[in-house]
Design a protein around this motif. Structure first.
Motif, PDB file in Angstrom:
ATOM      1  N   MET A   1      23.529 -12.870 -64.019  1.00 54.33           N
ATOM      2  CA  MET A   1      24.221 -12.486 -62.795  1.00 54.33           C
ATOM      3  C   MET A   1      23.522 -11.279 -62.176  1.00 54.33           C
ATOM      4  SD  MET A   1      28.275 -12.985 -63.638  1.00 54.33           S
ATOM      5  CE  MET A   1      28.283 -12.312 -65.292  1.00 54.33           C
ATOM      6  N   LYS A   2      23.350 -11.361 -60.885  1.00 52.99           N
ATOM      7  CA  LYS A   2      22.629 -10.295 -60.185  1.00 52.99           C
ATOM      8  C   LYS A   2      23.566  -9.158 -59.797  1.00 52.99           C
ATOM      9  CE  LYS A   2      18.769 -12.908 -58.480  1.00 52.99           C
ATOM     10  NZ  LYS A   2      17.751 -12.966 -57.484  1.00 52.99           N
ATOM     11  N   LYS A   3      22.959  -7.988 -59.634  1.00 51.36           N
ATOM     12  CA  LYS A   3      23.691  -6.813 -59.178  1.00 51.36           C
ATOM     13  C   LYS A   3      23.685  -6.792 -57.653  1.00 51.36           C
ATOM     14  CE  LYS A   3      22.398  -4.175 -63.261  1.00 51.36           C
ATOM     15  NZ  LYS A   3      21.691  -2.997 -63.770  1.00 51.36           N
ATOM     16  N   TRP A   4      24.666  -6.117 -57.086  1.00 46.64           N
ATOM     17  CA  TRP A   4      24.808  -5.990 -55.632  1.00 46.64           C
ATOM     18  C   TRP A   4      24.931  -4.524 -55.280  1.00 46.64           C
ATOM     19  CZ3 TRP A   4      25.590 -10.111 -51.990  1.00 46.64           C
ATOM     20  CH2 TRP A   4      25.465 -11.391 -52.559  1.00 46.64           C
ATOM     21  N   GLU A   5      24.253  -4.103 -54.204  1.00 52.05           N
ATOM     22  CA  GLU A   5      24.251  -2.702 -53.797  1.00 52.05           C
ATOM     23  C   GLU A   5      25.007  -2.511 -52.483  1.00 52.05           C
ATOM     24  OE1 GLU A   5      21.137   0.967 -53.035  1.00 52.05           O
ATOM     25  OE2 GLU A   5      20.370  -1.073 -53.088  1.00 52.05           O
ATOM     26  N   VAL A  33      34.506 -11.788 -57.093  1.00 46.65           N
ATOM     27  CA  VAL A  33      35.296 -10.592 -56.826  1.00 46.65           C
ATOM     28  C   VAL A  33      36.211 -10.900 -55.639  1.00 46.65           C
ATOM     29  CG1 VAL A  33      35.150  -8.205 -56.004  1.00 46.65           C
ATOM     30  CG2 VAL A  33      33.544  -9.017 -57.725  1.00 46.65           C
ATOM     31  N   PRO A  34      37.484 -10.499 -55.696  1.00 51.05           N
ATOM     32  CA  PRO A  34      38.401 -10.804 -54.586  1.00 51.05           C
ATOM     33  C   PRO A  34      37.867 -10.310 -53.240  1.00 51.05           C
ATOM     34  CG  PRO A  34      39.592  -9.870 -56.451  1.00 51.05           C
ATOM     35  CD  PRO A  34      38.132  -9.758 -56.773  1.00 51.05           C
ATOM     36  N   GLU A  35      38.168 -11.055 -52.180  1.00 50.92           N
ATOM     37  CA  GLU A  35      37.670 -10.727 -50.840  1.00 50.92           C
ATOM     38  C   GLU A  35      38.198  -9.387 -50.338  1.00 50.92           C
ATOM     39  OE1 GLU A  35      35.232 -12.149 -49.017  1.00 50.92           O
ATOM     40  OE2 GLU A  35      34.956 -13.403 -50.776  1.00 50.92           O
ATOM     41  N   ASP A  36      39.355  -8.957 -50.842  1.00 49.40           N
ATOM     42  CA  ASP A  36      39.921  -7.687 -50.369  1.00 49.40           C
ATOM     43  C   ASP A  36      39.452  -6.485 -51.195  1.00 49.40           C
ATOM     44  OD1 ASP A  36      41.326  -8.285 -52.682  1.00 49.40           O
ATOM     45  OD2 ASP A  36      43.301  -7.921 -51.810  1.00 49.40           O
ATOM     46  N   TRP A  37      38.566  -6.717 -52.156  1.00 47.35           N
ATOM     47  CA  TRP A  37      37.996  -5.623 -52.948  1.00 47.35           C
ATOM     48  C   TRP A  37      37.105  -4.781 -52.049  1.00 47.35           C
ATOM     49  CZ3 TRP A  37      32.838  -4.509 -54.240  1.00 47.35           C
ATOM     50  CH2 TRP A  37      32.642  -3.598 -55.280  1.00 47.35           C
ATOM     51  N   GLN A  41      33.440   3.656 -54.387  1.00 52.80           N
ATOM     52  CA  GLN A  41      32.956   4.990 -54.032  1.00 52.80           C
ATOM     53  C   GLN A  41      33.229   5.353 -52.578  1.00 52.80           C
ATOM     54  OE1 GLN A  41      28.835   5.562 -55.150  1.00 52.80           O
ATOM     55  NE2 GLN A  41      29.399   5.924 -57.273  1.00 52.80           N
ATOM     56  N   CYS A  42      33.029   4.397 -51.651  1.00 56.23           N
ATOM     57  CA  CYS A  42      33.142   4.755 -50.234  1.00 56.23           C
ATOM     58  C   CYS A  42      34.142   3.909 -49.457  1.00 56.23           C
ATOM     59  CB  CYS A  42      31.765   4.704 -49.561  1.00 56.23           C
ATOM     60  SG  CYS A  42      31.160   3.021 -49.288  1.00 56.23           S
ATOM     61  N   GLY A  43      34.662   2.842 -50.070  1.00 59.45           N
ATOM     62  CA  GLY A  43      35.651   2.013 -49.396  1.00 59.45           C
ATOM     63  C   GLY A  43      35.070   0.931 -48.495  1.00 59.45           C
ATOM     64  N   ALA A  44      33.735   0.743 -48.529  1.00 55.17           N
ATOM     65  CA  ALA A  44      33.109  -0.303 -47.716  1.00 55.17           C
ATOM     66  C   ALA A  44      33.584  -1.682 -48.180  1.00 55.17           C
ATOM     67  CB  ALA A  44      31.595  -0.215 -47.812  1.00 55.17           C
ATOM     68  N   GLU A  45      33.684  -2.599 -47.230  1.00 58.79           N
ATOM     69  CA  GLU A  45      34.129  -3.944 -47.565  1.00 58.79           C
ATOM     70  C   GLU A  45      33.008  -4.734 -48.244  1.00 58.79           C
ATOM     71  OE1 GLU A  45      36.025  -5.789 -44.259  1.00 58.79           O
ATOM     72  OE2 GLU A  45      37.462  -4.145 -44.048  1.00 58.79           O
ATOM     73  N   LYS A  46      33.390  -5.845 -48.823  1.00 55.83           N
ATOM     74  CA  LYS A  46      32.470  -6.665 -49.602  1.00 55.83           C
ATOM     75  C   LYS A  46      31.256  -7.136 -48.805  1.00 55.83           C
ATOM     76  CE  LYS A  46      32.796 -10.505 -52.756  1.00 55.83           C
ATOM     77  NZ  LYS A  46      33.539 -11.664 -53.196  1.00 55.83           N
ATOM     78  N   ASP A  47      31.423  -7.337 -47.489  1.00 56.42           N
ATOM     79  CA  ASP A  47      30.287  -7.807 -46.675  1.00 56.42           C
ATOM     80  C   ASP A  47      29.262  -6.713 -46.394  1.00 56.42           C
ATOM     81  OD1 ASP A  47      31.675  -6.328 -44.790  1.00 56.42           O
ATOM     82  OD2 ASP A  47      31.937  -7.986 -43.378  1.00 56.42           O
ATOM     83  N   GLU A  48      29.526  -5.494 -46.874  1.00 53.18           N
ATOM     84  CA  GLU A  48      28.569  -4.396 -46.731  1.00 53.18           C
ATOM     85  C   GLU A  48      27.657  -4.277 -47.956  1.00 53.18           C
ATOM     86  OE1 GLU A  48      28.044  -2.382 -44.109  1.00 53.18           O
ATOM     87  OE2 GLU A  48      29.589  -3.365 -42.931  1.00 53.18           O
TER      88      GLU A  48
END
Length: 53
Positions: A1-5, A33-37, A41-48
């Motif tokens: 599984m790949k990491k995401w930044e 990971v749930p879509e509302d996660w 650290q900064c509160g950015a949404e999953k699409d960031e």
């Protein structure tokens, strides 16, 4: 599984570690990971987030 930044703050989501403080268990792929996660650290949404090589 790949990491995401996170493109906002640089936080790295590691599927092996998950995010237990926010109810994402170790071994959870980023896709599962749930879509509302949000970034812990900064509160950015999953699409960031961007998949790392």
């Amino acid at each position: 599984m790949k990491k995401w930044e996170c493109l906002v703050c640089g936080y790295v989501y590691d599927p092996q570690k998950g995010d237990p403080d926010n109810d994402v268990q170790p071994g959870t792929s980023f896709e599962d990971v749930p879509e509302d996660w949000v970034c812990p650290q900064c509160g950015a949404e999953k699409d960031e987030f961007e998949e790392m090589d």
